[in-house]
Structure formats: structure tokens, C-alpha cells
Design a protein around this motif. Structure first.
Motif, mmCIF file in Angstrom:
data_model
loop_
_atom_site.group_PDB
_atom_site.id
_atom_site.type_symbol
_atom_site.label_atom_id
_atom_site.label_comp_id
_atom_site.label_asym_id
_atom_site.label_seq_id
_atom_site.Cartn_x
_atom_site.Cartn_y
_atom_site.Cartn_z
ATOM 1 N N ILE A 67 0.861 -1.204 0.000
ATOM 2 C CA ILE A 67 0.000 0.000 0.000
ATOM 3 C C ILE A 67 0.891 1.245 0.000
ATOM 4 C CG2 ILE A 67 -1.972 1.178 1.085
ATOM 5 C CD1 ILE A 67 -2.512 -1.366 2.692
ATOM 6 N N LEU A 68 2.034 1.118 0.684
ATOM 7 C CA LEU A 68 2.963 2.246 0.809
ATOM 8 C C LEU A 68 3.765 2.492 -0.480
ATOM 9 C CD1 LEU A 68 4.439 4.250 2.730
ATOM 10 C CD2 LEU A 68 5.887 2.330 3.445
ATOM 11 N N ALA A 69 3.980 1.438 -1.260
ATOM 12 C CA ALA A 69 4.908 1.520 -2.405
ATOM 13 C C ALA A 69 4.654 2.717 -3.329
ATOM 14 C CB ALA A 69 4.892 0.200 -3.171
ATOM 15 N N PRO A 70 3.399 2.969 -3.786
ATOM 16 C CA PRO A 70 3.216 4.107 -4.689
ATOM 17 C C PRO A 70 3.490 5.457 -4.029
ATOM 18 C CG PRO A 70 1.092 3.067 -4.149
ATOM 19 C CD PRO A 70 2.170 2.194 -3.588
ATOM 20 N N ILE A 71 3.342 5.523 -2.714
ATOM 21 C CA ILE A 71 3.596 6.791 -2.002
ATOM 22 C C ILE A 71 5.094 7.110 -2.045
ATOM 23 C CG2 ILE A 71 3.463 7.924 0.271
ATOM 24 C CD1 ILE A 71 1.000 6.118 0.863
ATOM 25 N N LEU A 72 5.913 6.060 -2.007
ATOM 26 C CA LEU A 72 7.375 6.257 -2.059
ATOM 27 C C LEU A 72 7.897 6.247 -3.497
ATOM 28 C CD1 LEU A 72 8.660 3.946 0.839
ATOM 29 C CD2 LEU A 72 7.935 6.327 0.959
ATOM 30 N N GLY A 73 7.051 5.837 -4.426
ATOM 31 C CA GLY A 73 7.509 5.750 -5.811
ATOM 32 C C GLY A 73 8.371 4.531 -6.052
ATOM 33 N N GLY A 82 9.498 13.177 4.449
ATOM 34 C CA GLY A 82 8.897 13.491 3.147
ATOM 35 C C GLY A 82 7.688 12.627 2.832
ATOM 36 N N ALA A 83 7.733 11.374 3.289
ATOM 37 C CA ALA A 83 6.727 10.394 2.858
ATOM 38 C C ALA A 83 5.315 10.816 3.251
ATOM 39 C CB ALA A 83 7.052 9.030 3.470
ATOM 40 N N GLY A 84 4.495 11.042 2.250
ATOM 41 C CA GLY A 84 3.106 11.423 2.496
ATOM 42 C C GLY A 84 2.853 12.905 2.331
ATOM 43 N N THR A 85 3.912 13.698 2.161
ATOM 44 C CA THR A 85 3.687 15.134 1.936
ATOM 45 C C THR A 85 4.498 15.681 0.763
ATOM 46 O OG1 THR A 85 3.470 17.279 3.034
ATOM 47 C CG2 THR A 85 5.391 15.977 3.634
ATOM 48 N N PRO A 96 6.122 14.410 -2.961
ATOM 49 C CA PRO A 96 6.198 13.271 -3.892
ATOM 50 C C PRO A 96 7.623 12.737 -3.988
ATOM 51 C CG PRO A 96 4.949 15.082 -4.853
ATOM 52 C CD PRO A 96 5.576 15.621 -3.597
ATOM 53 N N MET A 97 7.716 11.435 -4.140
ATOM 54 C CA MET A 97 9.026 10.792 -4.233
ATOM 55 C C MET A 97 9.029 9.776 -5.357
ATOM 56 S SD MET A 97 10.386 9.880 -0.480
ATOM 57 C CE MET A 97 8.978 10.288 0.456
ATOM 58 N N ASP A 98 10.178 9.619 -5.981
ATOM 59 C CA ASP A 98 10.341 8.617 -7.029
ATOM 60 C C ASP A 98 11.617 7.833 -6.704
ATOM 61 O OD1 ASP A 98 10.343 7.157 -9.355
ATOM 62 O OD2 ASP A 98 11.061 8.797 -10.616
ATOM 63 N N LEU A 99 11.588 7.146 -5.579
ATOM 64 C CA LEU A 99 12.811 6.488 -5.089
ATOM 65 C C LEU A 99 13.350 5.477 -6.091
ATOM 66 C CD1 LEU A 99 11.876 6.039 -1.328
ATOM 67 C CD2 LEU A 99 13.727 7.446 -2.239
ATOM 68 N N GLY A 121 -3.412 10.766 -3.064
ATOM 69 C CA GLY A 121 -2.238 10.971 -3.924
ATOM 70 C C GLY A 121 -1.355 12.056 -3.324
ATOM 71 N N VAL A 122 -0.039 11.860 -3.404
ATOM 72 C CA VAL A 122 0.866 12.804 -2.745
ATOM 73 C C VAL A 122 0.938 14.139 -3.511
ATOM 74 C CG1 VAL A 122 3.148 13.120 -1.709
ATOM 75 C CG2 VAL A 122 2.177 10.843 -1.818
#
Ligand SMILES: Cc1ncc(COP(=O)(O)O)c(C=O)c1O
Length: 384
Positions: free
Chosen positions: A68-74, A193-196, A198-201, A290-291
Motif C-alpha cells: 500500500i505504501l509503495a506508490p507513495i514512495l515511488g 517526506g513520505a506522504g507530503t 512526492p518521491m520517485d525512489l 495521492g501525494v
């Protein structure tokens, strides 16, 4: 403002915002209403299903929560393992490496969250050399100096994506590029950063990322996470593992672990089940919104704080440029600790950090009126 109305639709999901002016999501995000439902579900499952719960969902709960977390972290699904907190996750990363050869340096900023220093300091006993890169400005990472410190003796570069004391957004991409050019690995601390932001780790090719769920993810305590880049996940062998990291844990084979695939190979022991039930609620909401929309809203609200702080002549220990600022604003006033205590007494919930000042952190459930109220209270208290 359709977008604002849209996000404020979520307010009723967060009971605490009706009881106070809650501007502290960089510290403890508000609890979603559905967290109570999920925790009740956990209790009912334990109570009603007993040990059968393990093979009816509990054993896989870490992987599913991470997904569930994966798309939030990219990042891609099945790349995140869940742990108690950042320190544990960082410890697992550090245990993948040796420090007794010429590549033994761990390069960190002096602006890191303290526990990142504490954990890696402990690896001196295994031969690690800790290099602290000073920053002349307490708000910003000195990027060039930081890049220059990373060389062919560097094994690991732990770096916060957003600095906890100033909300400065670091250029992790530039750091990863330099680290990879000299054969070092980067551990991004994504917590602030996570949740506020956007990240594309995955796109940035971060080797590892760690964080927790207490803050912008509104997931509560006990749900730390560890991302490992799939390209290196099967290559590295963490020393800090337990039976849940075995490819066939229910064989109960003794001796060396036969590592499972990603992400279970980074697991320790029994999963932190209740925390993962609670984390799911916040993750679902952040993922559903969506972030990007959260970020747009966050920038509008932090800008509103900054404008009023500047009009009042307060010192801002946070970047003014939107591109450099995470979700918080840190402002300093005389006797900031006492002022912070009085704000909290008046039900304006913020926090204070020594050497930085008062940290204010609006999230998607906050309104402009709440910002205006908090700033009015601040002006009144400072004027006293
Ligand atoms: C950037 C950052 N890293 C790490 C931590 C600590 O995380 P944990 O308590 O999960 O180890 C914090 C907590 O505020 C933080 O802001």
C-alpha cells in the motif's frame, strides 16, 4: 476551489481536528477514524481465530502493508519490508556491509536526525569510519561539500530526503549519482517526506530507503519500513535477520539462514501485527488522495504561514523557496520554548526543537482558518 474542498472532505475522517488546531503532522499525524475499525478487526481476529490468524493473513501482513505504501514512495510492489522503526531498518541495512577493508567510510551530514548518527556510530567497533559533513547554514545541506566527501572509500551514505529541523528538501538524486559513480550505496531516510512530498525512489535509483509511519502517513507508531532496490536486494546479505527471513521459515531449519527473496529476506522475527493494522488506515488515505494533491495543498498552507510570519518579522529557519521546502515551517521568536508551551495550552498543537524554534506542520486536513487562528495566537503571545 474544487481541489481544496475535495481534500477537506477528508477532515471528518480525523476526529482530533475538531477538538484543537492540529498543526503537528511532522511529529504525529492525526489518527484516521478507520484506524479504530482496523485495530478492532485485529482484536477480533486474534480473539476469534487465534493461531489460525497467521495463515489467514497475519503472516503476509508486512508485504501487503508495504505494497500500500509503495506508490507513495515511488517504488515497485514487493520491495518493502516492515520493521519497528527507522533505527531497526537502518541497522538491517548496515548489517549488509563490512567495514574492515579500505571501503569503510559512512558519510553523513551534521544535520541528520540524531538516531541516524547514534546507530552508525556503533559500527565504528566493526571498523567503520564516520565522516560528518558540516553545513555552515543550519537550514541547508551544503551539497557540494557533501558530494566532495563521498569517495571510493565510502561504503554508505545515509541521507534524509527532508531535514527534520528545517524541512529542507535535499538533492538526493545528485547524492545517489555521485555515490554510484564511486561505488557507494545511499540510504534515503524518507520519513519527513513520505506522504507530503512526492518521491520517485525507484526512478532516483535509491539503494535503500527507510522511514516510519507516525508523521505524514498518519499510520501511528511501530510501523517502520525498509525499501531495497530490486537490483541489489538479491545481492546483499543482511546479518541482522531472524526466522521470518528464511525462504522456508516453517521448516525451522537451524544453522545459517537460507534467505527468502525480496522483501522477506530483510525481515527479522514475528511481524508487528497490530501496528501494521493501524498503519494501513493512514496509508490507504494518503494513497487514495495521492501525494501530488497533498503537496499542492501543503505548499499553499505553508506559504500562508510564511507570509504571516514575515509580516510579523519572525525569523524563518526553513527555506522560503517552495522547491526547497517540505511540509513544515520552522519559525523562531524570542523565548520560543515558552511561546510553544502557551500555544499548546491554547490548543494550538505544534512543537519546539532546540536550535530551530517552533515547528508548524499543516496537512491535507487543515484549513486556512486554522493557520490564521494559529498565527493570531502566536502574535498575541509574542506581544505579551
Ligand atoms: C528524519 C527522521 N528520521 C528518523 C526519525 C526517528 O525514527 P524512528 O523513531 O522510527 O527510529 C525521525 C523522527 O522524528 C525523523 O524525523
Amino acid at each position: 476551489m474544487a481541489m481544496t474542498d475535495d481534500l477537506l472532505r477528508w477532515r471528518s475522517e480525523f476526529p482530533i481536528v475538531e477538538t484543537c488546531t492540529y498543526l503537528v503532522s511532522h511529529s504525529l499525524g492525526a489518527m484516521p477514524r478507520r484506524t479504530a475499525t482496523y485495530l478492532q478487526e485485529f482484536a477480533d481476529t486474534w480473539s476469534g481465530r487465534g493461531v489460525r490468524a497467521w495463515y489467514e493473513g497475519w503472516w503476509d501482513i508486512g508485504r501487503e502493508t508495504g505494497n500500500i505504501l509503495a506508490p507513495i514512495l515511488g517504488v515497485a510492489p514487493n520491495t518493502i519490508s516492515m520493521h519497528q522503526n527507522v533505527t531497526v531498518a537502518q541497522g538491517i541495512v548496515a548489517s549488509c556491509f563490512t567495514f574492515d577493508g579500505p571501503r569503510n567510510r559512512i558519510v553523513m551530514s551534521d544535520l541528520e536526525f540524531p538516531s541516524n548518527h547514534y546507530l552508525f556510530e556503533g559500527f565504528r567497533r566493526y571498523g567503520a569510519e564516520i565522516v560528518y559533513v558540516p553545513s555552515s547554514d543550519p537550514v541547508r545541506l551544503d551539497l557540494q561539500r557533501f558530494l566532495d566527501a563521498i569517495d571510493e572509500h565510502t561504503v554508505l551514505v545515509p541521507l534524509s530526503f527532508v531535514l527534520f529541523k528545517s524541512a529542507f528538501v535535499t538533492d538526493v538524486r545528485a547524492v545517489i549519482e555521485k555515490a554510484h559513480a564511486v561505488g557507494a550505496h545511499v540510504v534515503v531516510d524518507a520519513y519527513q517526506g513520505a506522504g507530503t512530498v512526492p518521491m520517485d525512489l525507484a526512478g532516483w535509483e535509491a539503494d535503500f530507503a527507510v522511514g516510519g509511519s507516525v508523521k505524514w502517513l498518519c499510520g501511528g507508531p511501530g510501523a517502520g519500513y525498509l525499501y531495497v532496490r530490486p537490483e541489489i536486494a538479491e545481492r546483499v546479505r543482511p546479518a541482522l535477520v531472524g526466522w521470518a527471513a528464511h525462504e522456508s521459515p516453517f521448516e525451522f531449519a537451524t544453522g545459517p539462514v537460507r534467505p527468502a527473496g525480496n522483501p522477506e529476506r530483510f525481515q527479522s522475527g514475528t511481524p508487528n501485527v497490530p501496528s501494521l493494522y493501524s498503519a494501513r488506515a493512514g496509508y490507504e488515505i494518503v494513497a487514495e488522495i495521492g501525494v501530488e494533491p497533498i503537496r499542492r495543498r501543503s505548499l499553499a498552507l505553508t506559504r500562508r504561514i510564511i507570509d504571516q510570519a514575515q509580516a510579523a518579522g519572525y525569523r524563518l529557519n526553513t527555506p522560503l523557496d517552495d522547491r526547497e521546502r517540505g511540509g513544515s515551517v520552522i519559525l523562531d521568536v524570542p523565548n520560543a520554548k515558552d511561546v510553544a508551551d502557551e500555544l499548546i495550552r491554547r490548543d494550538v498543537i505544534i512543537d519546539y526543537r532546540p536550535g530551530a524554534g517552533i515547528r508548524m506542520a499543516p496537512h491535507f486536513y487543515n484549513t486556512e482558518a486554522e493557520i490564521d487562528h494559529a498565527m493570531k495566537m502566536l502574535r498575541e503571545i509574542v506581544a505579551c
